[in-house]
Design an enzyme around this catalytic site. Structure first.
Site, short mmCIF file in Angstrom:
data_model
loop_
_atom_site.label_atom_id
_atom_site.label_comp_id
_atom_site.label_asym_id
_atom_site.label_seq_id
_atom_site.Cartn_x
_atom_site.Cartn_y
_atom_site.Cartn_z
CB SER A 189 55.75 45.56 32.28
OG SER A 189 54.22 45.47 31.90
CB ALA A 222 56.13 36.16 29.60
N PRO A 223 56.77 39.54 29.65
CG PRO A 223 56.76 41.51 27.78
CD PRO A 223 55.96 40.76 28.34
N GLY A 224 59.20 40.06 30.23
CA GLY A 224 60.93 40.36 31.45
C GLY A 224 61.19 41.59 31.72
N GLY A 225 59.98 41.74 31.56
CA GLY A 225 60.54 43.80 31.73
C GLY A 225 60.93 43.72 33.08
CG ASP A 241 54.39 34.52 32.23
OD1 ASP A 241 53.91 33.84 30.65
OD2 ASP A 241 54.59 35.67 32.26
CG ASP A 261 49.40 27.96 38.47
OD1 ASP A 261 50.22 29.19 38.63
OD2 ASP A 261 48.68 27.61 38.38
CG ASP A 277 52.82 43.07 36.41
OD1 ASP A 277 52.21 43.92 36.53
OD2 ASP A 277 53.69 42.79 35.26
CE LYS A 306 48.30 43.68 37.43
NZ LYS A 306 49.74 44.81 36.60
C1 LIG Z 1 51.26 42.46 32.94
S1 LIG Z 1 52.11 40.88 31.96
C2 LIG Z 1 53.35 41.13 33.26
C3 LIG Z 1 54.67 42.00 32.33
C4 LIG Z 1 55.64 41.96 33.21
N1 LIG Z 1 56.33 42.10 34.98
C5 LIG Z 1 56.54 42.28 32.63
O1 LIG Z 1 57.56 43.27 32.58
O2 LIG Z 1 57.68 42.14 30.94
C6 LIG Z 1 51.44 39.60 33.42
C7 LIG Z 1 51.74 38.31 33.32
O3 LIG Z 1 51.63 36.93 33.99
C8 LIG Z 1 51.60 35.91 33.53
N2 LIG Z 1 50.89 35.17 34.26
C9 LIG Z 1 49.29 35.39 34.93
N3 LIG Z 1 49.06 34.00 35.94
C10 LIG Z 1 49.52 33.48 35.80
C11 LIG Z 1 50.12 32.48 36.73
N4 LIG Z 1 49.13 31.63 37.24
N5 LIG Z 1 51.23 31.62 36.31
C12 LIG Z 1 52.64 32.31 35.64
N6 LIG Z 1 52.67 33.07 34.98
C13 LIG Z 1 50.76 33.91 34.87
C14 LIG Z 1 51.23 36.25 31.70
O4 LIG Z 1 51.28 35.41 31.40
C15 LIG Z 1 51.93 37.39 31.64
O5 LIG Z 1 53.24 37.36 30.79
#
Ligand SMILES: C[S@@+](CC[C@H](N)C(=O)[O-])C[C@H]1O[C@@H](n2cnc3c(N)ncnc32)[C@H](O)[C@@H]1O
Length: 356
Positions: A189, A222-225, A241, A261, A277, A306
């Protein structure tokens, strides 16, 4: 009739690309019709007389399009050419155009069928480059002040010739930036945010708007990209996250992880950037981002919407309307820029950035 426009897009998103070009052309006062095959990776916009085509060339910038990676005026379509001599008809079509080009790009759609043409694009490109230079229709070295010639292979015997100006077209063949994932990037990501920063802002804008020492919040980090990309640009990041962050993200020393959250967490002080994201309904995300901006918790933002539904173009238009209206009512002047990036799948990436 003119030969229309060629618009490459992500395979599977031809209906969105088609709906968008019809809409955007209508806004320029031009009517035409889209022609496309499902999963072909491109749309053609046809039915234009030469006046309408040149009007679109002047008024419609590829930057305004979300689902098209590029928007090229076609000046010749060559059908059933002899596979033993493709050079002669192409040289003739370029001579008929009567314009000297500063570069040649050989392209094919980014889809299963199109990709089988990459070898031919390479070998024919080498022959054509030499042929064009010999007769003076192509400069000896790349000239970014002159128009660029695009030869688009749609099949072994079917090709389109199009032109663009380097200053108002995607700077990458097929509109696809070739980015390499760093070995220590926490996720693929990371490429999405890198591409967004490259695509949705000019170099000048990036250096004005994204500066070391700024503060950012990354929702759904997460994971932090994304956090890692911002940290490498020198920003202090709050990563929100419940999931864990990769060691390489933590190791930057610039990222503070909050297990919370993303719909509830807010910073104590306003931040320069909000990025998001989270995989969530696009309407919820659009409302959340609007809240942050209107309540003064961030100044600018990059986020993903999305799009798992049908009628994705209509959905995007509606969300854009909703957000821009809220910002307008709050007296906030930001510009909406959006694109389905090469690294986006069922989603688009949006930036809300200063108007100047
Ligand atoms: C597509 S991943 C993100 C990847 C991230 N942008 C990266 O570059 O590694 C989506 C993330 O959104 C988090 N997520 C979804 N709903 C959430 C919420 N209500 N609060 C915090 N994180 C949430 C998920 O735990 C997941 O880690």
């Amino acid at each position: 009739m003119a030969a229309g426009l060629y618009l490459p897009c992500r395979a599977g998103f031809e209906p969105e690309c088609a709906a968008e070009i019809v809409d955007q052309a209508a806004r320029c006062g031009v009517a035409g019709y889209p022609k496309t095959d499902r999963d072909s990776g491109f749309v053609r916009f046809l039915g234009l007389d030469s006046g309408s085509q040149s009007l679109l060339e002047k008024r419609l910038s590829w930057r305004a399009l979300i689902f098209a990676r590029q928007c090229l005026p076609v000046f010749a379509e060559l059908l059933e050419i002899d596979p033993k001599d493709r050079l002669t008809p192409v040289l003739a079509a370029v001579a008929a155009r009567g314009q000297r080009f500063g570069d040649l790009w050989m392209e094919h759609p980014d889809a299963d069928e199109g990709r089988t043409l990459s070898g031919l694009a390479r070998s024919f490109g080498n022959a054509l480059r030499g042929g064009l230079r010999r007769v003076g229709w192509l400069s000896a070295n790349t000239d970014l002040n002159a128009p660029r010639l695009h030869v688009i292979l749609l099949g072994g015997t079917h090709l389109l010739l199009a032109h663009s100006h380097p200053a108002d077209s995607s700077p990458w063949p097929q509109g696809i930036p070739r980015l390499r994932l760093a070995h220590d990037a926490p996720s693929r990501s990371a490429l999405k945010l890198e591409e967004a920063l490259l695509t949705l802002m000019s170099e000048q804008e990036r250096s004005r708007w994204l500066k070391p020492g700024q503060r950012a919040v990354d929702l759904g980090a997460a994971p932090g990209g994304w956090s890692w990309v911002l940290a490498r640009a020198g920003l202090q990041v709050s990563a929100i996250d419940n999931g864990p962050l990769a060691e390489s993200a933590i190791g930057t020393g610039m990222i503070k992880h909050h297990r919370a959250d993303g719909f509830r967490w807010r910073p104590e002080h306003p931040v320069d950037w909000l990025v998001c994201d989270m995989v969530e309904q696009p309407k919820r995300v659009a409302e959340l981002i609007s809240d942050w901006l209107v309540q003064g918790d961030c100044r600018r933002t990059i986020f993903n919407l999305k799009l798992p539904m049908k009628k994705r173009y209509a959905e995007v238009c509606q969300l854009r309307e909703l957000m821009m209206q809220r910002l307008h009512d709050a007296g906030i002047e930001l510009r909406w820029r959006a694109r389905q990036l090469y690294h986006d799948r069922e989603e688009i990436t949006v930036a809300l950035v200063p108007a100047d």
